[in-house]
Structures are given as C-alpha cells and as structure tokens.
Design a protein around this motif. Structure first.
Motif, PDB file in Angstrom:
ATOM      1  N   THR A 154       2.407  15.744  16.731  1.00  0.00           N
ATOM      2  CA  THR A 154       1.721  14.595  16.348  1.00  0.00           C
ATOM      3  C   THR A 154       1.060  14.034  17.842  1.00  0.00           C
ATOM      4  OG1 THR A 154       2.919  14.078  14.381  1.00  0.00           O
ATOM      5  CG2 THR A 154       1.576  12.190  15.594  1.00  0.00           C
ATOM      6  N   VAL A 155       1.824  13.801  18.734  1.00  0.00           N
ATOM      7  CA  VAL A 155       1.590  13.420  19.916  1.00  0.00           C
ATOM      8  C   VAL A 155       0.244  14.364  20.445  1.00  0.00           C
ATOM      9  CG1 VAL A 155       2.111  13.042  22.317  1.00  0.00           C
ATOM     10  CG2 VAL A 155       3.651  12.259  20.575  1.00  0.00           C
ATOM     11  N   TRP A 156       0.523  15.635  20.493  1.00  0.00           N
ATOM     12  CA  TRP A 156      -0.393  16.454  20.987  1.00  0.00           C
ATOM     13  C   TRP A 156      -1.913  16.285  20.172  1.00  0.00           C
ATOM     14  CZ3 TRP A 156      -3.700  20.085  18.838  1.00  0.00           C
ATOM     15  CH2 TRP A 156      -4.341  21.051  19.725  1.00  0.00           C
ATOM     16  N   ARG A 157      -1.750  16.271  18.753  1.00  0.00           N
ATOM     17  CA  ARG A 157      -2.892  16.042  17.882  1.00  0.00           C
ATOM     18  C   ARG A 157      -3.537  14.743  18.410  1.00  0.00           C
ATOM     19  NH1 ARG A 157       0.356  18.215  13.839  1.00  0.00           N
ATOM     20  NH2 ARG A 157       0.852  16.173  13.259  1.00  0.00           N
ATOM     21  N   LEU A 158      -2.836  13.858  18.571  1.00  0.00           N
ATOM     22  CA  LEU A 158      -3.496  12.293  18.995  1.00  0.00           C
ATOM     23  C   LEU A 158      -4.193  12.458  20.236  1.00  0.00           C
ATOM     24  CD1 LEU A 158      -0.945  10.098  18.200  1.00  0.00           C
ATOM     25  CD2 LEU A 158      -2.992   9.983  17.135  1.00  0.00           C
ATOM     26  N   GLU A 159      -3.688  13.371  21.446  1.00  0.00           N
ATOM     27  CA  GLU A 159      -4.275  13.652  22.712  1.00  0.00           C
ATOM     28  C   GLU A 159      -5.359  14.420  22.591  1.00  0.00           C
ATOM     29  OE1 GLU A 159      -1.387  14.051  25.676  1.00  0.00           O
ATOM     30  OE2 GLU A 159      -0.378  12.366  25.246  1.00  0.00           O
ATOM     31  N   GLY A 166      -7.967  14.831  19.987  1.00  0.00           N
ATOM     32  CA  GLY A 166      -9.266  15.039  19.020  1.00  0.00           C
ATOM     33  C   GLY A 166      -8.733  14.679  17.688  1.00  0.00           C
ATOM     34  N   PHE A 167      -7.729  14.717  17.314  1.00  0.00           N
ATOM     35  CA  PHE A 167      -7.345  14.309  15.848  1.00  0.00           C
ATOM     36  C   PHE A 167      -6.817  12.940  15.718  1.00  0.00           C
ATOM     37  CE2 PHE A 167      -6.703  18.900  16.609  1.00  0.00           C
ATOM     38  CZ  PHE A 167      -7.494  19.589  15.521  1.00  0.00           C
TER      39      PHE A 167
END
Length: 71
Positions: A36-41, A43-44
């Motif tokens: 989730t953290v990766w996705r937020l950083e 582009g998602f």
C-alpha cells in the motif's frame, strides 16, 4: 466526504524520507502493508480516508497535508 480520496504521492514519500524511514518501516508504523505504501508513492493515489489518517498519524502530520489539492 468521498469514499476515496486522492493522495499527493510526493508528500508521503518526502515525509518518509525526511524521517529516514523505509517503506517497510512506514508500513509497520502506520498499520498498512508495504504494498500500500509503495502504491501511494508510485501513482496509485486514490485511497480510503481511513488509510490517509493512518499514514498521517505515522508521519506525524495532519491528514489534509497528504491529500492532493484540487487545482
């Protein structure tokens, strides 16, 4: 309030880096998954307000600081 809000991806990433935290560490502190953290950083940006509140608490900022401002 919208069910999904848009996060300004640069803000949580910058704040995380300023605190010298890895994505894994931020995930642990916020109760979110590293994915989730990766996705937020990366582009998602549309997430549930509860996710924004968890992330903001871990980063020690107000939730609105992470929300993308409408232009």
């Amino acid at each position: 309030m919208a069910w999904n809000m848009e996060v300004d991806a640069e803000k949580p990433k910058r704040l995380r880096q300023e605190k010298v935290l890895s994505q894994r560490e931020l995930a642990r502190l916020s109760g979110l998954t590293q994915a989730t953290v990766w996705r937020l950083e990366n582009g998602f940006h549309r997430v549930h307000p509860k996710t924004i509140r968890k992330l903001a608490k871990a980063l020690e900022v107000e939730p609105l600081e992470l929300v993308k401002k409408e232009e």
